[in-house]
Design an enzyme around this catalytic site. Structure first.
Site, PDB file in Angstrom:
ATOM      1  CG  ASN A 110      57.883 -66.069 -51.266  1.00  0.00           C
ATOM      2  OD1 ASN A 110      57.460 -65.122 -51.916  1.00  0.00           O
ATOM      3  ND2 ASN A 110      57.222 -67.211 -51.155  1.00  0.00           N
TER       4      ASN A 110
ATOM      5  CD  GLU B 118      54.411 -66.586 -53.611  1.00  0.00           C
ATOM      6  OE1 GLU B 118      54.393 -66.544 -52.386  1.00  0.00           O
ATOM      7  OE2 GLU B 118      53.452 -66.209 -54.320  1.00  0.00           O
TER       8      GLU B 118
ATOM      9  CG  ASP C  90      57.689 -70.451 -49.084  1.00  0.00           C
ATOM     10  OD1 ASP C  90      57.436 -71.213 -48.128  1.00  0.00           O
ATOM     11  OD2 ASP C  90      56.898 -69.598 -49.501  1.00  0.00           O
TER      12      ASP C  90
ATOM     13  CG  ASN D  90      54.268 -72.765 -48.423  1.00  0.00           C
ATOM     14  OD1 ASN D  90      54.054 -71.809 -47.676  1.00  0.00           O
ATOM     15  ND2 ASN D  90      54.192 -72.663 -49.740  1.00  0.00           N
TER      16      ASN D  90
ATOM     17  CG  ASP E 233      60.759 -68.356 -46.226  1.00  0.00           C
ATOM     18  OD1 ASP E 233      60.555 -68.480 -47.446  1.00  0.00           O
ATOM     19  OD2 ASP E 233      59.982 -67.729 -45.468  1.00  0.00           O
TER      20      ASP E 233
ATOM     21  CG  ASP F 212      53.638 -62.249 -47.868  1.00  0.00           C
ATOM     22  OD1 ASP F 212      54.571 -62.486 -48.669  1.00  0.00           O
ATOM     23  OD2 ASP F 212      52.494 -62.691 -48.019  1.00  0.00           O
ATOM     24  CG  HIS F 213      57.917 -65.073 -47.540  1.00  0.00           C
ATOM     25  ND1 HIS F 213      58.089 -66.362 -47.101  1.00  0.00           N
ATOM     26  CD2 HIS F 213      56.736 -65.056 -48.196  1.00  0.00           C
ATOM     27  CE1 HIS F 213      57.060 -67.105 -47.479  1.00  0.00           C
ATOM     28  NE2 HIS F 213      56.221 -66.346 -48.144  1.00  0.00           N
TER      29      HIS F 213
END
Length: 258
Positions: A7, A34, A147, A149, A219, A248-249
């Site tokens: 991501n 993303e 991802d 989530n 993930d 941030d991933h």
DNA sequence: ATGGCAGCTTCGAGCTGA
């Protein structure tokens, strides 16, 4: 054969990071989420120059998914899930690559719980489960990567109590993930690391989350029964999450035999 | 309970993320 998911949190804004990661780890297949770009602004030429063919499904401002393949162009088999409405958010793309069918997904976040966004997340997962089942019926080697989530269990959250009310940690979504495993999908990282190891793929930007290893595992790479026997290794490229200005991933990868 | 950070967008405060 290495298959990775990342991501990127903005493919244009972080293009240098993504290219450096590709050069460093040389995945055969890289699934990106993303993108945060329209189709016409996807940096296909830069990836081509780096030796990667690509298929992508972009959207203005948010979401967006892509599949890159080293030395070849993936053969796109679908974009969007069956049952998606016209103009749906760009959250799924699927392609045949090097003998494996690769589904690249970016599931909705869904916060706050009880909102229309949360209802949309559950509806998205209903379509995803149906499609995953259909893929199993084909008997093909498939990997569903991206991802999700969802933190599947307490082990996947640094302090579970603080996430009980979050849309990524709702019982119905953990049930969805468990249901997928029950249908025959293998959670690659759990298969490699076992049911006790803490393995995170995401760390918030603030409060020194990465330095404190206050992370989440959201993930995932799910392998079909026909593909799972080829699983040899898995990991998280933490050194790329550690870089200044990174997503941030962290990138997550598996190694398959042959 | 809140806020912390970061990217994107008809340029800049608001939305979204997790």
């Amino acid at each position: 054969m290495r298959i990775a998911t990342y991501n990127v949190n903005g493919v244009n804004g972080r293009l240098e990071h993504v290219l450096a990661w590709l050069a460093d780890t040389r995945p055969d297949v890289a699934c990106l989420q993303e993108l945060k770009t329209t189709d016409d602004r996807f940096p296909a030429a830069a990836f081509e120059k780096a030796g990667y063919g690509a298929v992508w499904h972009g959207q203005k401002s948010w979401n967006g998914v892509a599949i890159l393949a080293r030395g070849v162009t993936p053969i796109e088999t679908r974009r969007g899930l069956p049952g998606d409405e016209a103009g749906a958010q760009a959250r799924y793309i699927e392609a045949a690559v090097k003998g494996v069918l690769v589904g690249c997904l970016y599931a909705p976040n869904g916060n706050p719980v009880g909102s229309a966004k949360y209802a949309a997340k559950e509806a998205w997962y209903a379509r995803f489960m149906a499609h995953a089942d259909w893929l199993l019926e084909t008997g093909q080697p498939v990997v569903l990567v991206g991802d999700y989530n969802i933190m599947p269990t307490d082990l996947d959250v640094y302090v579970p109590e603080r996430w009980r009310d979050d849309a990524l940690f709702q019982p119905s979504l953990k049930d969805t993930y468990a249901w997928l495993r029950g249908r025959g999908w293998t959670d690659a990282l759990r298969a490699v690391f076992g049911d006790e190891a803490r393995v995170y793929t995401f760390w918030k930007y603030w409060r020194n989350s990465f330095q404190r290893d206050a992370g989440l595992r959201i993930d995932h790479l799910l392998l079909s029964p026909t593909l799972a026997p080829r699983l040899e290794a898995a990991g998280v490229d933490r050194h790329h999450r550690a870089k200044e200005g990174s997503s941030d991933h962290g990138p997550v990868w598996i190694e398959l035999s042959r």
